[in-house]
Design a protein around this motif. Structure first.
Motif, PDB file in Angstrom:
ATOM      1  N   GLU A 137      65.868 100.129  48.265  1.00  0.00           N
ATOM      2  CA  GLU A 137      66.070 100.626  49.624  1.00  0.00           C
ATOM      3  C   GLU A 137      66.307 102.136  49.664  1.00  0.00           C
ATOM      4  N   THR A 138      67.053 102.653  48.701  1.00  0.00           N
ATOM      5  CA  THR A 138      67.390 104.079  48.710  1.00  0.00           C
ATOM      6  C   THR A 138      66.387 104.903  47.901  1.00  0.00           C
ATOM      7  N   GLN A 139      65.460 104.206  47.231  1.00  0.00           N
ATOM      8  CA  GLN A 139      64.459 104.894  46.416  1.00  0.00           C
ATOM      9  C   GLN A 139      65.105 105.749  45.331  1.00  0.00           C
ATOM     10  N   LEU A 140      66.189 105.229  44.754  1.00  0.00           N
ATOM     11  CA  LEU A 140      66.838 105.953  43.661  1.00  0.00           C
ATOM     12  C   LEU A 140      66.351 105.388  42.327  1.00  0.00           C
ATOM     13  N   PRO A 141      65.827 106.262  41.452  1.00  0.00           N
ATOM     14  CA  PRO A 141      65.448 105.772  40.117  1.00  0.00           C
ATOM     15  C   PRO A 141      66.704 105.244  39.405  1.00  0.00           C
ATOM     16  N   PRO A 142      66.608 104.086  38.759  1.00  0.00           N
ATOM     17  CA  PRO A 142      67.798 103.399  38.238  1.00  0.00           C
ATOM     18  C   PRO A 142      68.643 104.234  37.279  1.00  0.00           C
ATOM     19  N   GLU A 143      68.010 105.118  36.530  1.00  0.00           N
ATOM     20  CA  GLU A 143      68.786 105.878  35.536  1.00  0.00           C
ATOM     21  C   GLU A 143      69.743 106.881  36.192  1.00  0.00           C
ATOM     22  N   TYR A 144      69.622 107.047  37.512  1.00  0.00           N
ATOM     23  CA  TYR A 144      70.557 107.936  38.215  1.00  0.00           C
ATOM     24  C   TYR A 144      71.792 107.198  38.725  1.00  0.00           C
ATOM     25  N   LEU A 145      71.862 105.918  38.432  1.00  0.00           N
ATOM     26  CA  LEU A 145      73.053 105.154  38.813  1.00  0.00           C
ATOM     27  C   LEU A 145      73.766 104.659  37.570  1.00  0.00           C
ATOM     28  N   GLU A 146      75.074 104.893  37.533  1.00  0.00           N
ATOM     29  CA  GLU A 146      75.887 104.334  36.453  1.00  0.00           C
ATOM     30  C   GLU A 146      76.980 103.474  37.064  1.00  0.00           C
ATOM     31  N   LEU A 147      77.187 102.296  36.502  1.00  0.00           N
ATOM     32  CA  LEU A 147      78.260 101.434  36.975  1.00  0.00           C
ATOM     33  C   LEU A 147      79.425 101.557  36.011  1.00  0.00           C
ATOM     34  N   GLU A 148      80.619 101.812  36.536  1.00  0.00           N
ATOM     35  CA  GLU A 148      81.816 101.884  35.700  1.00  0.00           C
ATOM     36  C   GLU A 148      82.518 100.530  35.739  1.00  0.00           C
ATOM     37  N   LEU A 149      82.575  99.912  34.582  1.00  0.00           N
ATOM     38  CA  LEU A 149      83.211  98.597  34.457  1.00  0.00           C
ATOM     39  C   LEU A 149      84.479  98.767  33.634  1.00  0.00           C
ATOM     40  N   THR A 150      85.490  97.946  33.911  1.00  0.00           N
ATOM     41  CA  THR A 150      86.695  98.047  33.079  1.00  0.00           C
ATOM     42  C   THR A 150      86.649  96.982  31.990  1.00  0.00           C
ATOM     43  N   GLU A 151      87.415  97.237  30.934  1.00  0.00           N
ATOM     44  CA  GLU A 151      87.430  96.308  29.808  1.00  0.00           C
ATOM     45  C   GLU A 151      87.838  94.909  30.230  1.00  0.00           C
ATOM     46  N   SER A 152      88.832  94.856  31.125  1.00  0.00           N
ATOM     47  CA  SER A 152      89.380  93.547  31.496  1.00  0.00           C
ATOM     48  C   SER A 152      88.291  92.654  32.089  1.00  0.00           C
ATOM     49  N   LEU A 153      87.322  93.302  32.668  1.00  0.00           N
ATOM     50  CA  LEU A 153      86.242  92.587  33.318  1.00  0.00           C
ATOM     51  C   LEU A 153      85.252  92.005  32.292  1.00  0.00           C
ATOM     52  N   LEU A 154      85.226  92.618  31.106  1.00  0.00           N
ATOM     53  CA  LEU A 154      84.256  92.191  30.092  1.00  0.00           C
ATOM     54  C   LEU A 154      84.853  91.252  29.070  1.00  0.00           C
ATOM     55  N   LEU A 155      86.194  91.218  29.030  1.00  0.00           N
ATOM     56  CA  LEU A 155      86.815  90.568  27.904  1.00  0.00           C
ATOM     57  C   LEU A 155      86.652  89.074  27.783  1.00  0.00           C
ATOM     58  N   PRO A 156      86.905  88.341  28.837  1.00  0.00           N
ATOM     59  CA  PRO A 156      86.718  86.917  28.605  1.00  0.00           C
ATOM     60  C   PRO A 156      85.269  86.722  28.144  1.00  0.00           C
ATOM     61  N   ASP A 157      85.110  86.096  27.020  1.00  0.00           N
ATOM     62  CA  ASP A 157      83.762  85.956  26.451  1.00  0.00           C
ATOM     63  C   ASP A 157      82.949  84.965  27.269  1.00  0.00           C
ATOM     64  N   VAL A 158      82.724  85.313  28.519  1.00  0.00           N
ATOM     65  CA  VAL A 158      82.010  84.408  29.399  1.00  0.00           C
ATOM     66  C   VAL A 158      80.510  84.694  29.303  1.00  0.00           C
ATOM     67  N   PRO A 159      79.715  83.681  29.019  1.00  0.00           N
ATOM     68  CA  PRO A 159      78.260  83.890  28.940  1.00  0.00           C
ATOM     69  C   PRO A 159      77.720  84.438  30.251  1.00  0.00           C
ATOM     70  N   GLU A 160      78.356  83.987  31.329  1.00  0.00           N
ATOM     71  CA  GLU A 160      78.027  84.452  32.679  1.00  0.00           C
ATOM     72  C   GLU A 160      78.011  85.973  32.762  1.00  0.00           C
ATOM     73  N   SER A 161      79.105  86.610  32.299  1.00  0.00           N
ATOM     74  CA  SER A 161      79.213  88.063  32.421  1.00  0.00           C
ATOM     75  C   SER A 161      78.232  88.735  31.473  1.00  0.00           C
ATOM     76  N   GLU A 162      77.959  88.087  30.354  1.00  0.00           N
ATOM     77  CA  GLU A 162      76.986  88.641  29.429  1.00  0.00           C
ATOM     78  C   GLU A 162      75.592  88.667  30.055  1.00  0.00           C
ATOM     79  N   ARG A 163      75.275  87.595  30.758  1.00  0.00           N
ATOM     80  CA  ARG A 163      73.973  87.521  31.436  1.00  0.00           C
ATOM     81  C   ARG A 163      73.852  88.598  32.507  1.00  0.00           C
ATOM     82  N   LEU A 164      74.951  88.785  33.250  1.00  0.00           N
ATOM     83  CA  LEU A 164      74.946  89.785  34.319  1.00  0.00           C
ATOM     84  C   LEU A 164      74.761  91.197  33.757  1.00  0.00           C
ATOM     85  N   ILE A 165      75.504  91.504  32.693  1.00  0.00           N
ATOM     86  CA  ILE A 165      75.371  92.806  32.056  1.00  0.00           C
ATOM     87  C   ILE A 165      73.936  93.026  31.573  1.00  0.00           C
TER      88      ILE A 165
END
Ligand code: C2E
Ligand code: MG
Ligand code: MG
Ligand code: MG
Length: 283
Positions: free
Chosen positions: A138-166
């Motif tokens: 929608e915004t016509q932004l090339p993807p490499e110009y966007l960075e998502l900041e995630l916190t560790e707590s969000l990645l820690l539970p070894d959930v396959p779900e979050s791995e797939r999303l990442i």
């Protein structure tokens, strides 16, 4: 005091609790209204390449332009926004506004990335990758110009779900950073598994530099770890020339903090490019 007045204290706490619940409900109602009335706004803080001394990105930081109370920082409302689920529409607004801004910078010949903070609730939404893809489109932004900041707590539970999303986010071509690195519950195994681009050293390790030997050791170790894993390393909360010089001498790649610039209105990012402090010799 609590011991003397058993029942009275109980009643006191009940009243306090009641008051707190009321305040939360009121804030939630206000936040909902703020969203409708478009009272949210973004400020942007420069991220600088420590070797070249150039502006490379800006982190979007949410603010609430309250009609009575003035400009309010996220500390005052993020918890309630998260607990009420309002962070989902607010977060979507942030993503869209940040991407739109990065596109405007590109069009103004200022090709810098925008970094967006993602909260746990947004991350748990399984369609985050779909949302990001549609906003980029929608915004016509090339993807490499966007960075998502995630916190560790969000990645820690070894959930396959979050791995797939990442994996899905990474496949879109957006960048991923681990925010506040080192403050989470430290299992580092996710670093081995996940396609992350950048480690962001938490401000709490930077504030004691260069004199606090423990902070200095930790910052060196994190930088080394990041580089061994082929990640870029950025330090947040750089406030002084000494901190900046120390981080450069450690090989830290990038920096962010009041030393380079406070969070600014989008239009002022252009001038921030010209007003960056001169690079110091590493010495
Ligand atoms: P964060 O992502 O770690 O962002 C850095 C915070 O440190 C910002 O506070 C920034 O203003 C502040 N800061 C930057 N440089 C310096 C410095 O040199 N010294 C000091 N003392 N502070 C510095 P802010 O804007 O109040 O944001 C606080 C937190 O709220 C952020 O921490 C982030 O976790 C969260 N946040 C901000 N915007 C959003 C958003 O759009 N969505 C979500 N989910 N969270 C957000
Ligand atoms: Mg952040
Ligand atoms: Mg941070
Ligand atoms: Mg932080």
């Amino acid at each position: 005091q609590a011991k003397q007045s058993g029942r009275g204290t109980f009643r006191f706490f009940t009243i306090e609790l009641e008051r707190e619940v009321q305040a939360r409900i009121a804030l939630e109602t206000e936040l909902r209204r703020a969203l409708e009335r478009q009272e949210f706004t973004l400020l942007f803080q420069p991220q600088v390449d420590l070797v070249r001394g150039e502006l490379i990105a800006a982190e979007s930081l949410l603010r609430w332009q309250h009609p009575v109370r003035g400009l309010i920082g996220p500390g005052a409302f993020l918890t309630v926004a998260e607990e009420s689920g309002l962070i989902l529409p607010i977060g979507e607004w942030v993503l869209r506004a940040a991407c739109r801004q990065a596109r405007a910078w590109l069009d103004a010949n200022c090709p810098i990335r925008v970094a967006v903070n993602i909260s746990v609730a947004q991350f748990q939404r399984s369609d985050l990758a779909v949302l990001v893809a549609s906003i980029l489109q929608e915004t016509q932004l090339p993807p490499e110009y966007l960075e998502l900041e995630l916190t560790e707590s969000l990645l820690l539970p070894d959930v396959p779900e979050s791995e797939r999303l990442i994996a899905a986010l990474s496949k879109l071509g957006v960048k991923l950073a681990i925010d506040d690195f080192g403050t989470g519950y430290s299992s580092l195994s996710y670093l081995r598994r996940l396609p992350v681009d950048r480690l962001k050293i938490d401000r709490s390790f930077v504030s004691g530099l260069p004199d606090n030997p423990r902070d200095a050791t930790l910052v060196r170790a994190i930088t080394g770890l990041g580089h061994d894993l082929h990640l870029r390393v950025i330090a947040e909360g750089i406030e002084t020339a000494e901190q900046c010089r120390f981080l450069r001498s450690c090989g830290c790649d990038e920096g962010q903090g009041f030393w380079f610039g406070r969070p600014l209105e989008a239009e002022k990012i252009h001038t921030a490019v010209q007003n960056l402090p001169p690079r110091q010799p590493i010495g």
